[in-house]
Design a protein around this motif. Structure first.
Motif, PDB file in Angstrom:
ATOM      1  N   ARG A 131      31.720  15.348  31.057  1.00 54.75           N
ATOM      2  CA  ARG A 131      30.708  15.730  32.040  1.00 54.75           C
ATOM      3  C   ARG A 131      30.599  17.232  32.242  1.00 54.75           C
ATOM      4  NH1 ARG A 131      32.252  12.957  37.292  1.00 54.75           N
ATOM      5  NH2 ARG A 131      30.382  14.017  37.978  1.00 54.75           N
ATOM      6  N   PHE A 132      31.543  18.017  31.690  1.00 52.12           N
ATOM      7  CA  PHE A 132      31.593  19.441  31.976  1.00 52.12           C
ATOM      8  C   PHE A 132      31.543  20.290  30.724  1.00 52.12           C
ATOM      9  CE2 PHE A 132      34.104  17.433  35.430  1.00 52.12           C
ATOM     10  CZ  PHE A 132      33.282  17.775  36.497  1.00 52.12           C
ATOM     11  N   GLU A 133      31.042  21.492  30.912  1.00 55.37           N
ATOM     12  CA  GLU A 133      31.130  22.538  29.895  1.00 55.37           C
ATOM     13  C   GLU A 133      31.917  23.672  30.542  1.00 55.37           C
ATOM     14  OE1 GLU A 133      28.327  25.886  27.731  1.00 55.37           O
ATOM     15  OE2 GLU A 133      27.409  24.358  28.986  1.00 55.37           O
ATOM     16  N   PHE A 134      33.024  24.055  29.950  1.00 52.83           N
ATOM     17  CA  PHE A 134      33.857  25.110  30.504  1.00 52.83           C
ATOM     18  C   PHE A 134      33.339  26.468  30.039  1.00 52.83           C
ATOM     19  CE2 PHE A 134      36.516  21.443  30.811  1.00 52.83           C
ATOM     20  CZ  PHE A 134      37.351  21.659  31.883  1.00 52.83           C
ATOM     21  N   VAL A 135      33.118  27.374  30.991  1.00 49.77           N
ATOM     22  CA  VAL A 135      32.714  28.742  30.701  1.00 49.77           C
ATOM     23  C   VAL A 135      33.686  29.639  31.451  1.00 49.77           C
ATOM     24  CG1 VAL A 135      30.908  30.474  30.911  1.00 49.77           C
ATOM     25  CG2 VAL A 135      30.295  28.089  30.470  1.00 49.77           C
ATOM     26  N   TYR A 136      34.407  30.469  30.716  1.00 45.27           N
ATOM     27  CA  TYR A 136      35.434  31.302  31.326  1.00 45.27           C
ATOM     28  C   TYR A 136      34.918  32.717  31.564  1.00 45.27           C
ATOM     29  CZ  TYR A 136      38.553  27.502  30.204  1.00 45.27           C
ATOM     30  OH  TYR A 136      39.137  26.277  30.141  1.00 45.27           O
ATOM     31  N   THR A 137      35.334  33.294  32.669  1.00 45.97           N
ATOM     32  CA  THR A 137      34.981  34.681  32.969  1.00 45.97           C
ATOM     33  C   THR A 137      35.980  35.605  32.287  1.00 45.97           C
ATOM     34  OG1 THR A 137      36.352  34.740  34.954  1.00 45.97           O
ATOM     35  CG2 THR A 137      34.056  34.063  35.238  1.00 45.97           C
ATOM     36  N   GLN A 138      35.610  36.848  32.146  1.00 44.69           N
ATOM     37  CA  GLN A 138      36.518  37.842  31.597  1.00 44.69           C
ATOM     38  C   GLN A 138      37.684  38.024  32.564  1.00 44.69           C
ATOM     39  OE1 GLN A 138      34.473  41.532  30.899  1.00 44.69           O
ATOM     40  NE2 GLN A 138      32.560  40.448  30.710  1.00 44.69           N
ATOM     41  N   LYS A 139      38.821  38.448  32.031  1.00 44.52           N
ATOM     42  CA  LYS A 139      39.960  38.714  32.901  1.00 44.52           C
ATOM     43  C   LYS A 139      39.775  40.016  33.656  1.00 44.52           C
ATOM     44  CE  LYS A 139      43.493  36.152  30.498  1.00 44.52           C
ATOM     45  NZ  LYS A 139      44.810  36.163  29.889  1.00 44.52           N
ATOM     46  N   HIS A 140      39.060  40.960  33.082  1.00 45.39           N
ATOM     47  CA  HIS A 140      38.880  42.270  33.710  1.00 45.39           C
ATOM     48  C   HIS A 140      37.387  42.571  33.829  1.00 45.39           C
ATOM     49  CE1 HIS A 140      43.121  43.025  33.291  1.00 45.39           C
ATOM     50  NE2 HIS A 140      43.035  42.636  32.044  1.00 45.39           N
ATOM     51  N   GLY A 141      36.980  43.027  34.974  1.00 47.73           N
ATOM     52  CA  GLY A 141      35.612  43.485  35.154  1.00 47.73           C
ATOM     53  C   GLY A 141      34.600  42.404  35.418  1.00 47.73           C
ATOM     54  N   SER A 142      35.034  41.210  35.757  1.00 45.56           N
ATOM     55  CA  SER A 142      34.076  40.136  35.973  1.00 45.56           C
ATOM     56  C   SER A 142      33.544  40.142  37.398  1.00 45.56           C
ATOM     57  CB  SER A 142      34.725  38.788  35.680  1.00 45.56           C
ATOM     58  OG  SER A 142      35.629  38.438  36.708  1.00 45.56           O
ATOM     59  N   TRP A 143      32.444  39.461  37.588  1.00 45.00           N
ATOM     60  CA  TRP A 143      31.865  39.333  38.924  1.00 45.00           C
ATOM     61  C   TRP A 143      32.856  38.611  39.833  1.00 45.00           C
ATOM     62  CZ3 TRP A 143      31.503  34.553  40.991  1.00 45.00           C
ATOM     63  CH2 TRP A 143      31.551  33.471  40.102  1.00 45.00           C
ATOM     64  N   LEU A 144      33.672  37.724  39.257  1.00 43.08           N
ATOM     65  CA  LEU A 144      34.634  36.998  40.067  1.00 43.08           C
ATOM     66  C   LEU A 144      35.682  37.944  40.648  1.00 43.08           C
ATOM     67  CD1 LEU A 144      35.498  34.254  41.111  1.00 43.08           C
ATOM     68  CD2 LEU A 144      36.815  33.945  39.013  1.00 43.08           C
ATOM     69  N   ASN A 145      36.126  38.926  39.850  1.00 42.50           N
ATOM     70  CA  ASN A 145      37.059  39.923  40.362  1.00 42.50           C
ATOM     71  C   ASN A 145      36.429  40.678  41.527  1.00 42.50           C
ATOM     72  OD1 ASN A 145      37.814  40.152  37.086  1.00 42.50           O
ATOM     73  ND2 ASN A 145      39.511  39.945  38.508  1.00 42.50           N
ATOM     74  N   MET A 146      35.166  41.047  41.376  1.00 40.28           N
ATOM     75  CA  MET A 146      34.481  41.793  42.439  1.00 40.28           C
ATOM     76  C   MET A 146      34.321  40.939  43.695  1.00 40.28           C
ATOM     77  SD  MET A 146      31.692  43.955  40.359  1.00 40.28           S
ATOM     78  CE  MET A 146      32.166  44.925  38.958  1.00 40.28           C
ATOM     79  N   ALA A 147      34.030  39.657  43.517  1.00 36.27           N
ATOM     80  CA  ALA A 147      33.916  38.759  44.673  1.00 36.27           C
ATOM     81  C   ALA A 147      35.262  38.648  45.391  1.00 36.27           C
ATOM     82  CB  ALA A 147      33.432  37.385  44.223  1.00 36.27           C
ATOM     83  N   GLU A 148      36.346  38.560  44.623  1.00 35.86           N
ATOM     84  CA  GLU A 148      37.670  38.489  45.230  1.00 35.86           C
ATOM     85  C   GLU A 148      38.003  39.771  45.987  1.00 35.86           C
ATOM     86  OE1 GLU A 148      40.119  37.460  41.887  1.00 35.86           O
ATOM     87  OE2 GLU A 148      39.802  35.319  42.194  1.00 35.86           O
ATOM     88  N   ILE A 149      37.582  40.903  45.456  1.00 32.47           N
ATOM     89  CA  ILE A 149      37.794  42.182  46.147  1.00 32.47           C
ATOM     90  C   ILE A 149      37.046  42.179  47.475  1.00 32.47           C
ATOM     91  CG2 ILE A 149      37.269  44.654  46.077  1.00 32.47           C
ATOM     92  CD1 ILE A 149      37.844  44.476  43.007  1.00 32.47           C
ATOM     93  N   GLU A 150      35.787  41.742  47.454  1.00 37.01           N
ATOM     94  CA  GLU A 150      34.993  41.700  48.693  1.00 37.01           C
ATOM     95  C   GLU A 150      35.613  40.745  49.708  1.00 37.01           C
ATOM     96  OE1 GLU A 150      32.038  43.319  49.971  1.00 37.01           O
ATOM     97  OE2 GLU A 150      32.881  44.666  48.492  1.00 37.01           O
ATOM     98  N   LEU A 151      36.093  39.594  49.261  1.00 32.40           N
ATOM     99  CA  LEU A 151      36.741  38.658  50.187  1.00 32.40           C
ATOM    100  C   LEU A 151      38.006  39.259  50.785  1.00 32.40           C
ATOM    101  CD1 LEU A 151      36.217  35.299  48.300  1.00 32.40           C
ATOM    102  CD2 LEU A 151      35.140  36.023  50.441  1.00 32.40           C
ATOM    103  N   ASN A 152      38.722  40.046  49.995  1.00 30.69           N
ATOM    104  CA  ASN A 152      39.911  40.724  50.502  1.00 30.69           C
ATOM    105  C   ASN A 152      39.525  41.743  51.577  1.00 30.69           C
ATOM    106  OD1 ASN A 152      42.525  41.577  50.821  1.00 30.69           O
ATOM    107  ND2 ASN A 152      42.584  42.760  48.941  1.00 30.69           N
ATOM    108  N   VAL A 153      38.435  42.476  51.346  1.00 31.54           N
ATOM    109  CA  VAL A 153      37.952  43.440  52.345  1.00 31.54           C
ATOM    110  C   VAL A 153      37.549  42.697  53.617  1.00 31.54           C
ATOM    111  CG1 VAL A 153      36.143  45.123  52.881  1.00 31.54           C
ATOM    112  CG2 VAL A 153      37.222  45.148  50.625  1.00 31.54           C
ATOM    113  N   LEU A 154      36.824  41.597  53.474  1.00 24.66           N
ATOM    114  CA  LEU A 154      36.423  40.787  54.632  1.00 24.66           C
ATOM    115  C   LEU A 154      37.653  40.339  55.420  1.00 24.66           C
ATOM    116  CD1 LEU A 154      34.486  39.004  56.344  1.00 24.66           C
ATOM    117  CD2 LEU A 154      34.774  37.256  54.576  1.00 24.66           C
TER     118      LEU A 154
END
Length: 109
Positions: A31-54
């Motif tokens: 049922r799924f297709e796995f798509v992995y983000t980059q380890k460095h420089g991904s939007w996910l890293n930036m989202a985690e940074i923003e959540l940490n600031v919050l």
């Protein structure tokens, strides 16, 4: 369905087989297709940074009322947006060439 995931060790198809019987794991996996983000420089890293600031700036205390949390987060987001705050991304190409040297070809003389 496409799943966008980070590279956490449990985010692999094999973990389904560790959790479910093979036929159930295969049915879920189909049922799924796995798509992995980059380890460095991904939007996910930036989202985690923003959540940490919050968390540091707004949610670093006990709050018992979910409506109060919503109001605090909305006020924080509005303030952050008004300041045009951005993630200060400092991972440069040179940093990448050092940290990810195995991915970059080298010229041997």
């Amino acid at each position: 369905m496409t799943l966008v995931m980070d590279n956490l060790n449990t985010h692999v198809p094999g973990s389904l087989y560790e959790t479910f019987q093979p036929d159930k794991a295969k049915a879920i996996l189909n049922r799924f297709e796995f798509v992995y983000t980059q380890k460095h420089g991904s939007w996910l890293n930036m989202a985690e940074i923003e959540l940490n600031v919050l968390t540091r700036q707004c949610l670093n205390r006990r709050i018992d009322d979910i409506e109060f949390v919503r109001k605090e987060v909305m006020a924080w987001a509005e303030s952050r947006n008004n300041k045009n705050a951005k993630v200060n991304w400092q991972f440069t190409t040179e940093d990448a060439r050092i940290k990810l040297s195995r991915l970059y070809p080298t010229l041997e003389s």
